[in-house]
Structure formats: structure tokens, C-alpha cells
Enzyme design. Structure first.
Site, PDB file in Angstrom:
ATOM      1  N   SER A 199      -2.788   3.313   0.888  1.00  0.00           N
ATOM      2  CA  SER A 199      -2.313   4.006  -0.321  1.00  0.00           C
ATOM      3  C   SER A 199      -3.479   4.255  -1.270  1.00  0.00           C
ATOM      4  O   SER A 199      -4.276   3.337  -1.529  1.00  0.00           O
ATOM      5  CB  SER A 199      -1.255   3.137  -1.000  1.00  0.00           C
ATOM      6  OG  SER A 199      -0.902   3.698  -2.237  1.00  0.00           O
ATOM      7  N   GLY A 200      -3.540   5.471  -1.814  1.00  0.00           N
ATOM      8  CA  GLY A 200      -4.659   5.845  -2.678  1.00  0.00           C
ATOM      9  C   GLY A 200      -4.784   5.018  -3.942  1.00  0.00           C
ATOM     10  O   GLY A 200      -5.882   4.572  -4.302  1.00  0.00           O
ATOM     11  N   HIS A 201      -3.636   4.768  -4.611  1.00  0.00           N
ATOM     12  CA  HIS A 201      -3.753   4.174  -5.948  1.00  0.00           C
ATOM     13  C   HIS A 201      -4.132   2.692  -5.937  1.00  0.00           C
ATOM     14  O   HIS A 201      -4.327   2.097  -6.986  1.00  0.00           O
ATOM     15  CB  HIS A 201      -2.485   4.434  -6.778  1.00  0.00           C
ATOM     16  CG  HIS A 201      -1.274   3.647  -6.393  1.00  0.00           C
ATOM     17  ND1 HIS A 201      -0.829   2.574  -7.119  1.00  0.00           N
ATOM     18  CD2 HIS A 201      -0.406   3.786  -5.356  1.00  0.00           C
ATOM     19  CE1 HIS A 201       0.273   2.087  -6.574  1.00  0.00           C
ATOM     20  NE2 HIS A 201       0.549   2.806  -5.492  1.00  0.00           N
ATOM     21  N   THR A 237       3.232  21.335   1.767  1.00  0.00           N
ATOM     22  CA  THR A 237       1.900  21.726   1.297  1.00  0.00           C
ATOM     23  C   THR A 237       1.194  20.498   0.735  1.00  0.00           C
ATOM     24  O   THR A 237       1.774  19.717  -0.013  1.00  0.00           O
ATOM     25  CB  THR A 237       2.027  22.839   0.233  1.00  0.00           C
ATOM     26  OG1 THR A 237       2.726  23.919   0.839  1.00  0.00           O
ATOM     27  CG2 THR A 237       0.662  23.308  -0.243  1.00  0.00           C
ATOM     28  N   CYS A 323      13.136  -9.379 -12.043  1.00  0.00           N
ATOM     29  CA  CYS A 323      14.088  -9.555 -13.137  1.00  0.00           C
ATOM     30  C   CYS A 323      15.341  -8.761 -12.811  1.00  0.00           C
ATOM     31  O   CYS A 323      15.473  -7.607 -13.180  1.00  0.00           O
ATOM     32  CB  CYS A 323      13.466  -9.064 -14.429  1.00  0.00           C
ATOM     33  SG  CYS A 323      14.422  -9.519 -15.865  1.00  0.00           S
TER      34      CYS A 323
HETATM   35  N1  PLP Z   1       2.663  -2.103   0.885  1.00  0.00           N
HETATM   36  C1  PLP Z   1       2.073  -2.995   0.080  1.00  0.00           C
HETATM   37  C2  PLP Z   1       1.560  -4.256   0.661  1.00  0.00           C
HETATM   38  C3  PLP Z   1       1.961  -2.745  -1.297  1.00  0.00           C
HETATM   39  O1  PLP Z   1       1.390  -3.640  -2.081  1.00  0.00           O
HETATM   40  C4  PLP Z   1       2.471  -1.521  -1.795  1.00  0.00           C
HETATM   41  C5  PLP Z   1       2.426  -1.245  -3.246  1.00  0.00           C
HETATM   42  O2  PLP Z   1       2.464  -2.162  -4.054  1.00  0.00           O
HETATM   43  C6  PLP Z   1       3.058  -0.613  -0.904  1.00  0.00           C
HETATM   44  C7  PLP Z   1       3.132  -0.930   0.427  1.00  0.00           C
HETATM   45  C8  PLP Z   1       3.594   0.700  -1.369  1.00  0.00           C
HETATM   46  O3  PLP Z   1       2.557   1.585  -1.679  1.00  0.00           O
HETATM   47  P1  PLP Z   1       2.860   2.856  -2.606  1.00  0.00           P
HETATM   48  O4  PLP Z   1       2.977   2.347  -4.003  1.00  0.00           O
HETATM   49  O5  PLP Z   1       1.680   3.747  -2.413  1.00  0.00           O
HETATM   50  O6  PLP Z   1       4.110   3.460  -2.104  1.00  0.00           O
END
Ligand code: PLP
Length: 385
Positions: A199-201, A237, A323
């Protein structure tokens, strides 16, 4: 107010170098990469570069990289796509008790639809047993899916060994490497996994972009259909700017992983040792961890209260508690590790990045112990001495 961001497993700041390379794609380079004209062609060339950069981070061939909108989509594609590719004939899946909801909820969804799911447990350190995995695999097993590193504790699973067991038994293997990618080396040249999700972020690219490595020859049915993009495996796209950003972020991680890990690990260890030395009844959850993650239980206090006090001081961390419905349930990861309720409740995750500094750690170490003392003084749970 000073701000200290220690929640990098939730999301990371976009690296300035990454922001810089993506900006032209919001201005002049707005062509559709599928178009035949020059506007499209030049964008397509940049997409190819980004694909190569992501492939390099994973040791893959560029044609094995499929861009998605996030890590969750990549996980979903690997799991649903495999089950469907096998025409729903194999009815058994294996995963672990500590997965991120992107995998956990997907497996639960399939469980409700008649699949049998084996949930591998972990011990008190967060480790799982390879023998248990070996014993769980049957001729009916469609897929094994295990996270590379845990988002709450940073615990690293023996993914190499797990993938090898699956290869020996002829079962496809998926790893959710969303927390591992960019922090520890990944090489699908030697790792016999069929799928790797990133995942990019989580690695200093923006939100809204992810990728799935799919080994050449692996059967998978697409989840998003309607276009030829991503070689027919993920229509739509492309998020061009996001993909360019992910490519740049991947290449920065690839180039600086060792030195960054040393710095981040030193800061994390300083924070951890400092907390253990100054905060009574604190323990670290998990062993064999990512260099950036420290999950600490402060017994007899609620993690959420600690977070709110830290937030007042500009310090961002997180707790594993969900929570929900007015009750603070300890996280499924803490429960799977058998962390006692009083400790699980008081768990706080500090997750660092390349942008944290020594000063910031000093600031946390100066302010956290008095917060813990104050909260413990009013805690109804503290045991009588
Ligand atoms: N898998 C793990 C281990 C993660 O920590 C996360 C995000 O916290 C994800 C998957 C999901 O990634 P995304 O937020 O890019 O959908």
C-alpha cells in the site's frame, strides 16, 4: 504546539521527493495512458517506470505488478480472485488470528458462505507455528494468506518458510506485506509466494494507491472488470499521479532501507528503553519486530486515555482497542497473543518513520511518565500492593 507523529503504521507523510514527481500529472501530463496519441503515450511511459520501480522493491518483473486503489483491494483481489479461479471447488482457506481486517473480514465473509477457514494462532510473543501450518494444509486448501508484519505489534512472520511449505504442498500463498514493504527486504525471486500486497500510504506515497504482485502463471479472476487496464486484471483508468508517487516512494525505500532502518531502530529502541525504565508496569508486546514499531502495555490504564493526554501535547500514537458499541474491547491481536485484559486494554502503539528525530523522542520521554503516573493514581484497576 510541538507535534510528534508516531503513528506511521496508520499512515505516513508523503515524502517531498514523492510529491514533487507527482505534481506534473495534475497539470501538463494529464493524458489517459490508454490513449494512442502523444498525451497518452508519454503518461504510459511514466507508468511503466513506476511499475519497474515497484517491481525492483519486491524483486519482481514489472509485468507481475498490478496497481490497485489500496492495500485492502490488493488483499481482496488475491483472496477472492484465487477462490474464484479455482471455481469455488476447493473449500478450505488458511490464515492467522492476527490479520488486518482487509484479510480477516474477507476470510470471515467466505466462511459465512460455506468455506472452512483455519485460523492459525500465535503465542505470547506473537509468533506462529510452522508445524501447525503444515498440519492444516489439505488437498482441499485453496489458499494460505498470512501477513508479513503485524500492523499493531510489528511482529514479523516467517514468510519465507511459510511460502516454501505452501509450494511443497502445491497451495497458492498470499502475503499481506502492507506493513513490511519498504521497511524490510522483500525478494520474490527467492520467496515462492504467489501474491504480495502493498500500500502506498504506508511508505510515504499518498493514500489511494496500492499494488498486488502476482507471480507469473498464477490464476486469478479479476474483481474490477470493464476495461483492459492492468492487463485485464484490474479495470479502471489508472490513478496516474498515485502510481507515479508509489513508484518514487518504492525507489526511495529501496535505495535507503538499510541506513533508515538503523536510524529508526535506534530511535524506537531509545523510546522503548526509556519508557520501560521510567513507567512502572509497562511491557513490550511482541518479539522479532519491524524496526519502527513498539507496542507497549501500560497495565491498569486504558490506552485511549493515554492517547488523549498525548494528543493534548501534540503527540500522535494509537491504541489497538476498537471503540465499538460503547465498550473498549482489547484488539483481536492482543487477545490472540493471550495478553491479559488489564495489559491489553492499556496498549499503545508507537510507530516511527524516517522523519522522526531524537528531539521528538526526548519530548515523548519527558511527558509520558507523568501522564502514566497521573492516570494510574486514579485507576480503579490498580491492584492492592
Ligand atoms: N494490511 C495491513 C497489515 C495494514 O496495516 C493495512 C492498513 O492499515 C492494510 C492491509 C490496508 O491497507 P490500505 O489502507 O491501503 O487499504
Amino acid at each position: 504546539m510541538k507535534t510528534v507523529y508516531l503513528d506511521n503504521n496508520a499512515t505516513t507523510a508523503v515524502a517531498p521527493e514523492v510529491l514533487e514527481v507527482m505534481l506534473p500529472f495534475f497539470k501538463d501530463l494529464y493524458g489517459n495512458p490508454s490513449s494512442v496519441h502523444t498525451f497518452g503515450g508519454q503518461v504510459k511511459a511514466h507508468l511503466d517506470t513506476a511499475r519497474q520501480q515497484v517491481a525492483d522493491l519486491l524483486g519482481a518483473h514489472p509485468e507481475e505488478i498490478y496497481f490497485t486503489s489500496c492495500g485492502s483491494e490488493a488483499d481482496n483481489l488475491a483472496i477472492f480472485g484465487t477462490v474464484e479461479a479455482q471455481k469455488n471447488e476447493k473449500r478450505h482457506l488458511i490464515t492467522t488470528r492476527v490479520e488486518h481486517p482487509a484479510v480477516k473480514a474477507t476470510m470471515q465473509y467466505l466462511e459465512k458462505r460455506g468455506f472452512r477457514v483455519t485460523w492459525l494462532g500465535v503465542d505470547g510473543h506473537g509468533a506462529l507455528s510452522l508445524d501447525e501450518l503444515r498440519d492444516a494444509i489439505t488437498t482441499d486448501t485453496a489458499l494460505v494468506s498470512a501477513m508479513w508484519a503485524n500492523n499493531e505489534t510489528g511482529v514479523i512472520f516467517p514468510i519465507q518458510e511459510m511460502a516454501e511449505i505452501c509450494r511443497e504442498k502445491g497451495v497458492p500463498f498470499h502475503t499481506d506485506a502492507v506493513q513490511a514493504a519498504g521497511k524490510i527486504p522483500i525478494d520474490v525471486g527467492t520467496l515462492p509466494a504467489n501474491f504480495v500486497a502493498i500500500s502506498g500510504h504506508k511508505l510515504h506515497a499518498p493514500k489511494g494507491v496500492g499494488a498486488l504482485y502476482i507471480r507469473k502463471g498464477t490464476q486469478v479472476v479479476p474483481r474490477v472488470i470493464g476495461g483492459h487496464q492492468e492487463r485485464g486484471r484490474r479495470a479502471g483508468t489508472e490513478n496516474v499521479a498515485g502510481i507515479i508517487a508509489l513508484g518514487k516512494a518504492a525507489s526511495l525505500c529501496d535505495a535507503h532501507m538499510n541506513e533508515e532502518n538503523q536510524t529508526v531502530r535506534a530511535l524506537r529502541d531509545k523510546l522503548e528503553q526509556g519508557i520501560l525504565a521510567t513507567c512502572k508496569d509497562s511491557v513490550v508486546n511482541g518479539q522479532h519486530r519491524l524496526p519502527n514499531t513498539s507496542n507497549i502495555s501500560f497495565k491498569y490504564i486504558e490506552g485511549e486515555s493515554i492517547l488523549l493526554h498525548l494528543d493534548d501535547l501534540g503527540i500522535a500514537a494509537s491504541s489497538g482497542s476498537a471503540c465499538t458499541s460503547g465498550s473498549l474491547e482489547p484488539s483481536h491481536v492482543m487477545r490472540a497473543m493471550g495478553v491479559p485484559f488489564q495489559a491489553a486494554h492499556g496498549s499503545v502503539r508507537f510507530s516511527l518513520s524516517r522523519y522522526n528525530t531524537d528531539d521528538e523522542i526526548d519530548y515523548v520521554l519527558q511527558h509520558l511518565p507523568p501522564i502514566i503516573d497521573r492516570l494510574r493514581a486514579i485507576s480503579p484497576f490498580v491492584e492492592e500492593e
